[in-house]
Write an enzyme that holds these catalytic residues in place. Sequence first.
Site, mmCIF file in Angstrom:
data_model
loop_
_atom_site.group_PDB
_atom_site.id
_atom_site.type_symbol
_atom_site.label_atom_id
_atom_site.label_comp_id
_atom_site.label_asym_id
_atom_site.label_seq_id
_atom_site.Cartn_x
_atom_site.Cartn_y
_atom_site.Cartn_z
ATOM 1 C CG ASP A 108 68.945 2.937 16.909
ATOM 2 O OD1 ASP A 108 69.449 3.625 17.821
ATOM 3 O OD2 ASP A 108 67.739 3.007 16.597
ATOM 4 C CB ILE A 109 64.796 -0.550 17.059
ATOM 5 C CG1 ILE A 109 63.728 -1.561 16.688
ATOM 6 C CG2 ILE A 109 64.199 0.757 17.537
ATOM 7 C CD1 ILE A 109 62.911 -2.037 17.874
ATOM 8 C CG ASN B 274 71.874 11.983 21.937
ATOM 9 O OD1 ASN B 274 72.588 12.846 21.441
ATOM 10 N ND2 ASN B 274 71.122 11.177 21.208
ATOM 11 C CD GLN C 59 70.613 9.467 28.341
ATOM 12 O OE1 GLN C 59 71.141 10.419 28.919
ATOM 13 N NE2 GLN C 59 70.835 8.207 28.673
ATOM 14 C CG HIS D 105 72.402 4.745 24.260
ATOM 15 N ND1 HIS D 105 71.591 5.103 25.317
ATOM 16 C CD2 HIS D 105 72.019 5.518 23.220
ATOM 17 C CE1 HIS D 105 70.752 6.042 24.915
ATOM 18 N NE2 HIS D 105 70.993 6.318 23.645
ATOM 19 C CG HIS E 232 73.467 6.928 18.957
ATOM 20 N ND1 HIS E 232 72.260 6.529 18.431
ATOM 21 C CD2 HIS E 232 73.175 7.506 20.147
ATOM 22 C CE1 HIS E 232 71.285 6.873 19.267
ATOM 23 N NE2 HIS E 232 71.811 7.472 20.314
#
Length: 116
Positions: free
Chosen positions: A34-35, A90, A97, A103, A105
Site C-alpha cells: 500500500d502506498i 472495504n 471504499q 482489494h 488489505h
Amino acid sequence: MSTHDPNCIFCKIVAGQIPAKKAHEDEQVLVFHDINPWAPVHVLVIPKRHIATLADVGPGDEGLLGHMLGLAPRLMRDLGVTNGFRTLINTGKDGLQEVYHLHMHVIGGPRPWTKG
Ligand code: AMP
Ligand code: ZN
C-alpha cells in the site's frame, strides 16, 4: 463482465502502466505494498480481473476469494510478520471504499500502527 477498466488505478498497476512494489503475483492475483501504509507491513491483494467491489463478485468467484484469503498467512510469513495480522475488505460507500477495484488489505508488523 469486462476484465480491464482503463480508468481504474489498480487495473493500471496490473497492466504495468503505474508502478507498484509487488510482493506476489500469480495467474489470478497481484499483491503490492500500500502506498500509504498503516503499519510496518501493509499489502493489498487484488484480482487481476477488474471486479469493482466485494458486492460484485459472482457465483464463479468463490475460488478466487478463497485464494486471496488463503494467500494472506503465506504473504505475512514471507514478509516477516510473526505476531498476527489484520485482513480487511472495504465495500462500497458506507464501507469507506476508496478504490473501486476489489482489494483485501493485509496488515501486520509490530505495533503501534498509525491507523487500525
Ligand atoms: P480502500 O479503497 O479504502 O479500501 O483503500 C484503498 C487503498 O489503496 C488505500 O489504503 C490507499 O493507500 C491504497 N492506494 C491507492 N492508490 C495506490 C497505489 N497507486 N499504490 C498502492 N496503494 C494505493
Ligand atoms: Zn480495476
